[in-house]
Design an enzyme around this catalytic site. Structure first.
Site: not given
Ligand code: UD1
Length: 423
Positions: A22-23, A92, A116, A121-125, A305, A327, A397
């Site tokens: 999936k990922n 998500r 979620c 689930r921030p997206i700042d990065l 996961d 995480i 999912r």
């Molecule tokens: C992906 C996987 C998910 C897995 C996760 C961690 C997919 C579709 N999903 O999710 O199954 O659980 O990796 O291995 O591949 N963070 C920030 N800011 C950001 C982005 C992330 O603070 O802009 C934080 C998140 O809140 C979290 C950490 O970084 O604490 C890791 O998240 P991230 O690696 O981004 O996970 P996903 O890519 O969403």
């Protein structure tokens, strides 16, 4: 809603081919729109999240066909550059389309994916990465507007190795003029798979699997194909299922290196594991024993996961197993439900302590997220009597036919739709 009825007590025996990841497939599908291109993928799992991605592609104007494990995407007719909330909220990780839409159209408009079941689930990065490539980002009323008539290669340093942000940066960087260097990149195998696909699309990119990824240039291809890698979390699920139920299971079509942190932990608990080039065998004949602390970390550390799955595997292991979840902030929601089966779990912040019990008893429980739901199903395999897991679509999912896969190994799992919640 779906109900999963699990009759516990049957050991698992047999051999199984693990589904496509999936990922891996989700970011790769997003990357198909980078340039107008015909692509064909094999080994695609049939999952709700994959359907959600295909619906986004269709909405954007791409032609999409699916036949069993094969997906064909023709992104040449794509016209749209915005994704509405109804499609974004289905999944998500739909934010993974940001870099691709921006690269293709010079602008992108997406609704925020929102918090979620695992916590915020921030997206700042992701947004910082787009800015580093010259994108201008504006957030307003739950929507993100991003524009960059021309993307320019640059340095992207990720404060933490976010998987999704690394993928978004890699995809957008392909369309940028000049070289991009991504530092502190995520090293997950799915990143390497994305790099493999981007190369077939014409990208000169290197470094996936290490903390530094370089995107040099992009000479787009008209047509390409790619095979989706096996799903290491689905593999971990079956390994932990065997640990819960006992038995002797062979997993085929996988890369044993991808599940090493999980198999190492299971071996430390007393499971016997044999590794081959594309398969793994696990045997759990005796009661397992706890002991090792399970600390979730970015790859190659223990995957977050798999934490709920390993928690299920530890419930009847003698002694104590400590979990540290680094995480996601709310990833022990399965614990309260597991306690209904008789598990002894204490949680405090990012730590959970499981003290192994002699027996679990089946009960009605609620799946609150994808892997947490799987964890309840696995625990049900090792419980006496019947466990009924109420699930509002989370498990589908990420798992293709989990009931059938477990039953093929001798489990007794029935999945059916119902309007009545047995809890
Ligand atoms: C992906 C996987 C998910 C897995 C996760 C961690 C997919 C579709 N999903 O999710 O199954 O659980 O990796 O291995 O591949 N963070 C920030 N800011 C950001 C982005 C992330 O603070 O802009 C934080 C998140 O809140 C979290 C950490 O970084 O604490 C890791 O998240 P991230 O690696 O981004 O996970 P996903 O890519 O969403």
């Amino acid at each position: 809603m779906s109900l999963w009825r699990i009759k516990g007590g049957s050991a698992l025996e047999g051999s199984l081919t693990v589904q496509g990841a999936k990922n891996a497939v989700l970011p790769i599908l997003a990357a198909t729109i980078l340039k107008g291109c015909e692509t064909e993928f094999t080994n695609c799992p049939v999952l709700r999240d994959v359907e959600a991605s295909l619906n986004i592609l269709r909405y954007l104007g791409c032609q999409v066909e699916r036949q069993e494990d094969v997906i064909r995407v023709d992104s040449r007719p794509m016209t749209g550059c915005s994704i509405p909330h109804e499609l974004m909220r289905e999944m998500r990780s739909s934010v993974i389309f940001l870099g691709a839409v921006l690269a293709r159209c010079g602008e992108a408009r997406l609704s925020m994916p929102g918090g979620c079941e695992l916590g915020p689930r921030p997206i700042d990065l992701h947004l910082n990465a787009m800015e580093a490539l010259g994108g201008r980002v504006r957030q307003e009323g739950g929507e993100i507007f991003c524009s960059a008539p021309v993307l320019r290669g640059g340095s992207i340093h990720l404060e933490m190795p976010s998987v999704g942000a690394t993928e978004n940066a890699m995809i957008a960087a392909c369309a940028a003029k000049g070289e991009t260097v991504i530092t502190n990149a995520a090293r997950e195998p799915e990143i390497t798979a994305l790099q493999g696909f981007l190369r077939t699309m014409g990208a000169d990119i290197e470094g996936a699997g290490t903390p530094v990824i370089k995107v040099h240039s992009f000479a787009p291809a008209d047509r390409t194909g790619y095979r989706i890698m096996p799903d290491r979390i689905a593999a971990a699920t079956m390994l932990c299922a065997c640990a819960c139920a006992g038995g002797d299971v062979e997993l085929r079509g996988i890369d044993p290196c991808h599940t090493e942190s999980v198999t190492e932990n299971l071996e430390a608990m007393g499971a016997k594991v044999e590794r081959y080039s594309r398969r793994l065998r696990i045997r759990c004949r005796e009661r397992l024993h706890g002991g090792r602390t399970v600390i979730t970390q970015p790859y190659p550390g223990f995957p977050t996961d798999a934490q709920p799955l390993m928690m299920a595997a530890s419930l009847k292991a003698s002694g104590t197993t400590v979990f540290v979840e680094n995480i996601f902030s709310e990833r022990y929601r399965q614990a309260e439900e597991l306690k209904r089966l008789g598990a002894d779990i204490r949680t405090e912040g990012r730590v959970a302590i499981v003290t192994g019990v002699e027996r679990l008893r089946g009960a009605p429980v609620l799946a609150e997220d994808l892997r947490g739901g799987a964890s309840l199903i696995l625990a049900g395999l090792g419980a006496e009597g019947e466990t009924i897991v109420t699930d509002r679509g989370h498990v589908e999912r990420g798992y293709e036919g989990l009931d059938k896969a477990l039953n093929a190994l001798g489990a007794q799992v029935a999945k059916y739709e119902s309007d009545t919640d047995p809890r």
